[in-house]
Design a protein around this motif. Structure first.
Motif, short mmCIF file in Angstrom:
data_model
loop_
_atom_site.label_atom_id
_atom_site.label_comp_id
_atom_site.label_asym_id
_atom_site.label_seq_id
_atom_site.Cartn_x
_atom_site.Cartn_y
_atom_site.Cartn_z
N UNK A 21 0.82 -1.22 0.00
CA UNK A 21 0.00 0.00 0.00
C UNK A 21 0.85 1.27 0.00
N UNK A 22 2.15 1.14 0.18
CA UNK A 22 3.05 2.29 0.14
C UNK A 22 3.61 2.44 -1.27
N UNK A 23 3.40 3.60 -1.88
CA UNK A 23 3.92 3.81 -3.22
C UNK A 23 5.40 4.20 -3.15
N UNK A 24 6.01 4.28 -4.34
CA UNK A 24 7.44 4.55 -4.43
C UNK A 24 7.81 5.91 -3.84
N UNK A 25 6.97 6.90 -4.09
CA UNK A 25 7.27 8.25 -3.62
C UNK A 25 7.29 8.32 -2.10
N UNK A 26 6.36 7.63 -1.47
CA UNK A 26 6.30 7.67 -0.01
C UNK A 26 7.50 6.96 0.61
N UNK A 27 7.89 5.82 0.04
CA UNK A 27 9.05 5.10 0.56
C UNK A 27 10.32 5.93 0.38
N UNK A 28 10.45 6.60 -0.76
CA UNK A 28 11.62 7.44 -0.98
C UNK A 28 11.66 8.61 0.00
N UNK A 29 10.51 9.16 0.31
CA UNK A 29 10.48 10.26 1.27
C UNK A 29 10.94 9.81 2.65
N UNK A 30 10.50 8.61 3.07
CA UNK A 30 10.94 8.08 4.37
C UNK A 30 12.42 7.74 4.33
N UNK A 31 12.90 7.24 3.19
CA UNK A 31 14.33 6.95 3.07
C UNK A 31 15.17 8.22 3.17
N UNK A 32 14.69 9.30 2.57
CA UNK A 32 15.42 10.56 2.67
C UNK A 32 15.39 11.11 4.10
N UNK A 33 14.28 10.84 4.79
CA UNK A 33 14.19 11.28 6.17
C UNK A 33 15.12 10.47 7.08
N UNK A 34 15.32 9.18 6.76
CA UNK A 34 16.18 8.33 7.58
C UNK A 34 17.64 8.74 7.47
N UNK A 35 18.08 9.04 6.25
CA UNK A 35 19.45 9.46 6.02
C UNK A 35 19.44 10.88 5.42
N UNK A 36 20.31 11.70 5.92
CA UNK A 36 20.34 13.08 5.45
C UNK A 36 20.58 13.16 3.95
N UNK A 37 21.48 12.31 3.47
CA UNK A 37 21.74 12.24 2.04
C UNK A 37 21.41 10.82 1.60
N UNK A 38 20.32 10.68 0.84
CA UNK A 38 19.87 9.35 0.44
C UNK A 38 20.97 8.66 -0.36
N UNK A 39 21.58 7.58 0.15
CA UNK A 39 22.70 6.94 -0.55
C UNK A 39 22.23 6.17 -1.78
N UNK A 40 23.10 6.06 -2.73
CA UNK A 40 22.81 5.26 -3.92
C UNK A 40 22.91 3.78 -3.61
N UNK A 41 23.77 3.41 -2.66
CA UNK A 41 23.94 2.03 -2.25
C UNK A 41 23.90 1.97 -0.73
N UNK A 42 23.31 0.89 -0.22
CA UNK A 42 23.11 0.74 1.22
C UNK A 42 24.03 -0.35 1.75
N UNK A 43 24.79 0.00 2.79
CA UNK A 43 25.53 -1.02 3.54
C UNK A 43 24.59 -1.68 4.53
N UNK A 44 25.09 -2.68 5.25
CA UNK A 44 24.21 -3.39 6.18
C UNK A 44 23.74 -2.49 7.32
N UNK A 45 24.65 -1.68 7.85
CA UNK A 45 24.25 -0.78 8.94
C UNK A 45 23.19 0.22 8.47
N UNK A 46 23.35 0.75 7.28
CA UNK A 46 22.35 1.67 6.74
C UNK A 46 21.04 0.94 6.47
#
Length: 643
Positions: A395-420
């Protein structure tokens, strides 16, 4: 250990304990390709995301504060990682299952093939769980028709087909679920579980009672009907294990209590037996050792306090020393020590459970990360993470997930490590399970709504005080309809304001508001039907069950509306939230208590069934005449459970 090496440090034992092998079955029946949105420019992409956020979920806009730093161009571009093969789709689906287990903080337990994963996923569906719940309830409610005779002689066909059809239907549901577990977890893993082993034995044991001639064996086999409630409730199983762990320590203190009762029983026989035997005390509480033991045990539970020692106290105030010291040692000292010991054991158990749940979550996240890391370089593409999260929360669209991802990290990374990746899953679980509340009214408007609820409750209370005279008048229903129209309009407005009913019902208070509306509709329909049954005449007293149903529905609806008042009081709101969070644990304890009552009810029916009747000469003697103690009996299952 670096972030790159963390997911690859899983040993073979971890994979075996989680029920996961090394390869997937390549014959997957379907797969879905990832859709990667290509961007022509950074500005167009940002405008598109903002418009989707405003259109789909306005609450997510609050996640992006004005103080957050801007996103660089290279961080917005989503890299394409190619089409998805059948094997790769299986890895993604496995990662989704791992993430579902990580959200529930439980250990993954399924085989490493597509068919097993499908069965494992099917058992997590709401409809599957609801079917098992209904089967457990029916399986237990069959006992409501059991009596002491356990005989079908009065109405053989009706009794036989009712018992056999309902219980065989439930048995088929339970057997089907066990087969699904075998498909998902494997034959050895499923049947090596002790809870499952005992469940299979109870099904076989109860089937003997169903097909026994005359259903006479049900007086023994029916005792296991409550076990499915324990088997399918994880909280109940944990509570049962906790009870078993407290028994050794608690048994020592209970033994000490019985030792104290024996010592005091000897003293009481020496001091008061002659008074009871010659009738000077007016009772026979300490006539012999057995009577003294029972009387003192009842006194330790304060059942007969102070009646048991008042006849001796009036002969001399020093006699109170015996009973006062007994109460201090047993009721105030030993009982409190038992409670303290149980509390200590439960604290240790809760701490161990918390540690185990954190370990299960981290292990599931590691397995999910490893399944998604195709190149084994310890990094996941951002587009892959978005795709997995969209499959996890459709039920979560792409835009909403991206917004939460940007809120989680100040600069949304292109690749995620395990800690991220772990940090992102923690933030998403919090955001998804606790949806941000939308302010629909000002504080003044909330107080006006609370005043309307109070006025509505006052109208109902006045009708009860007047013995429902006001209930059968037209004025009452006009007032109720006006209040209900206001509350219904409020619910509709808040549903629209919050973006849909699926967000509205996330709050328990809002669910009560919907229940109140439904109960009011039931009350109106029941009152109309009752009025029709009375010939269109509004009588002072209800002459039909439908009018009684209307009264109860109005009363329950008023109780549900009180939740609106609790919303305006922070202390009440916090209290209800705490009770709501503790409700699953309470239900687990209730399931254990219900199981114990069921077991002892069948034991009582076999021992005392048919012996407690109003015609028994025992009820003609003191102290029973004029009382209704004979209603507490084990003549049937319902009466035994009430007793």
């Amino acid at each position: 250990m670096t972030d790159k090496d963390l997911p690859n440090k899983q040993t073979s034992e971890d994979h075996d304990s989680a029920g996961v092998n090394s390869s997937f079955q390549k014959g997957a029946d379907r797969h879905e390709k990832l859709t990667i949105i290509s961007q022509n420019s950074v500005e167009d992409d940002e405008v598109r995301r903002e418009s989707q956020l405003k259109k789909n979920d306005k609450s997510v806009l609050s996640l992006r504060s004005n103080d957050s730093p801007p996103i660089a161009k290279h961080e917005i571009v989503t890299p394409s990682w190619g089409p998805v093969s059948v094997e790769r789709d299986g890895e993604v689906f496995k990662a989704v299952l791992f993430l579902m287990d990580a959200k529930k903080k439980k250990q993954p337990n399924f085989l490493d093939n597509y068919k097993s994963m499908r069965w494992y996923h099917a058992r997590t569906k709401f409809m599957w769980k609801m079917g098992l719940f209904v089967a457990c309830v029916i399986y237990l409610l069959v006992s409501a028709t059991d009596t002491v005779s356990f005989n079908s002689s009065e109405d053989p066909m009706h009794w036989f087909w009712y018992q056999v059809s309902m219980q065989l239907l439930c048995d088929c549901v339970f057997i089907g679920d066990i087969c699904a577990q075998i498909q998902a977890k494997g034959y050895r893993t499923t049947l090596n579980n002790r809870w499952t082993q005992f469940f299979c034995l109870t099904l076989v044991f109860h089937s003997v009672g169903i097909f026994w001639p005359g259903l006479q064996a049900l007086k023994v086999t029916g005792i296991v009907r409550a076990y499915p409630i324990i088997y399918y409730n994880q909280h109940a199983r944990n509570a049962m294990i906790s009870y078993m762990k407290t028994l050794p320590s608690v048994t020592l203190w209970i033994g000490l209590e019985f030792f104290v009762i024996i010592i005091y029983a000897c003293f009481c026989v020496v001091l008061y037996a002659h008074l009871d035997r010659y009738g000077e005390s007016g009772q026979k509480a300490f006539e012999n050792f057995a009577a003294a033991f029972v009387s003192l045990y009842s006194l330790s539970l304060t059942v007969n306090n102070p009646d048991v020692y008042l006849p001796y106290y009036k002969r001399g105030f020093l006699h109170i020393i015996v009973f006062a010291s007994f109460l201090v040692i047993t009721y105030f000292l030993i009982h409190n020590i038992i409670l303290v010991r149980i509390y200590q054991i439960y604290c240790v158990k809760l701490k161990n459970n918390a540690v185990q749940r954190r370990q299960n979550r981290r292990r599931a996240l590691c397995l999910a990360f490893e399944a998604l890391d195709e190149t084994k370089d310890g990094r996941l593409p951002r587009a892959l993470v978005i795709h997995v999260l969209r499959r996890l929360w459709p039920r979560y669209d792409r835009a909403k997930i991206e917004a939460i991802m940007r809120h989680t990290h100040q600069y949304a990374p292109r690749e995620y490590t395990f800690d991220q990746f772990e940090m992102l899953m923690t933030a998403l679980n919090d955001r998804v399970s606790k949806h941000r509340s939308v302010r629909c009214y000002s504080p003044c408007a909330k107080r006006l709504m609370a005043f309307a609820v109070s006025a509505h409750l006052l109208v109902v209370v006045v009708s009860i005080i007047e013995f429902w005279r006001f209930f059968y008048s037209v004025r009452f229903w006009v007032l109720i309809s006006i209040f209900r129209a206001i509350f219904t309009a409020d619910v509709i407005y808040r549903i629209k304001r919050m973006g849909g009913i699926k967000y509205f019902i996330k709050d328990r208070f809002n669910v009560l508001n919907i229940v109140a509306i439904l109960l009011s509709l039931v009350a109106i329909v029941a009152w109309c039907v009752g009025l029709y049954q009375d010939g269109g005449v509004s009588r002072l007293y209800p002459t039909s069950h439908m009018k009684k149903l209307a009264q109860l529905s109005v009363l329950f609806a008023s109780c549900c509306d009180i939740a609106r008042i609790f919303e305006t009081i922070p202390e009440y709101n916090a209290l209800l939230v705490v009770f709501g969070n503790l409700l699953p644990a309470f239900l687990g304890q209730a399931a254990v208590i219900l199981t114990l009552m069921h077991v002892f009810c069948y034991i009582g029916m076999n021992i005392y069934g048919g012996k407690v009747e109003p015609t028994n000469p025992l009820w003609t003697e003191e102290p029973f005449p004029g009382n209704l103690y004979y209603t507490l009996n084990f003549n049937s299952y319902v009466e035994g459970m009430c007793t």
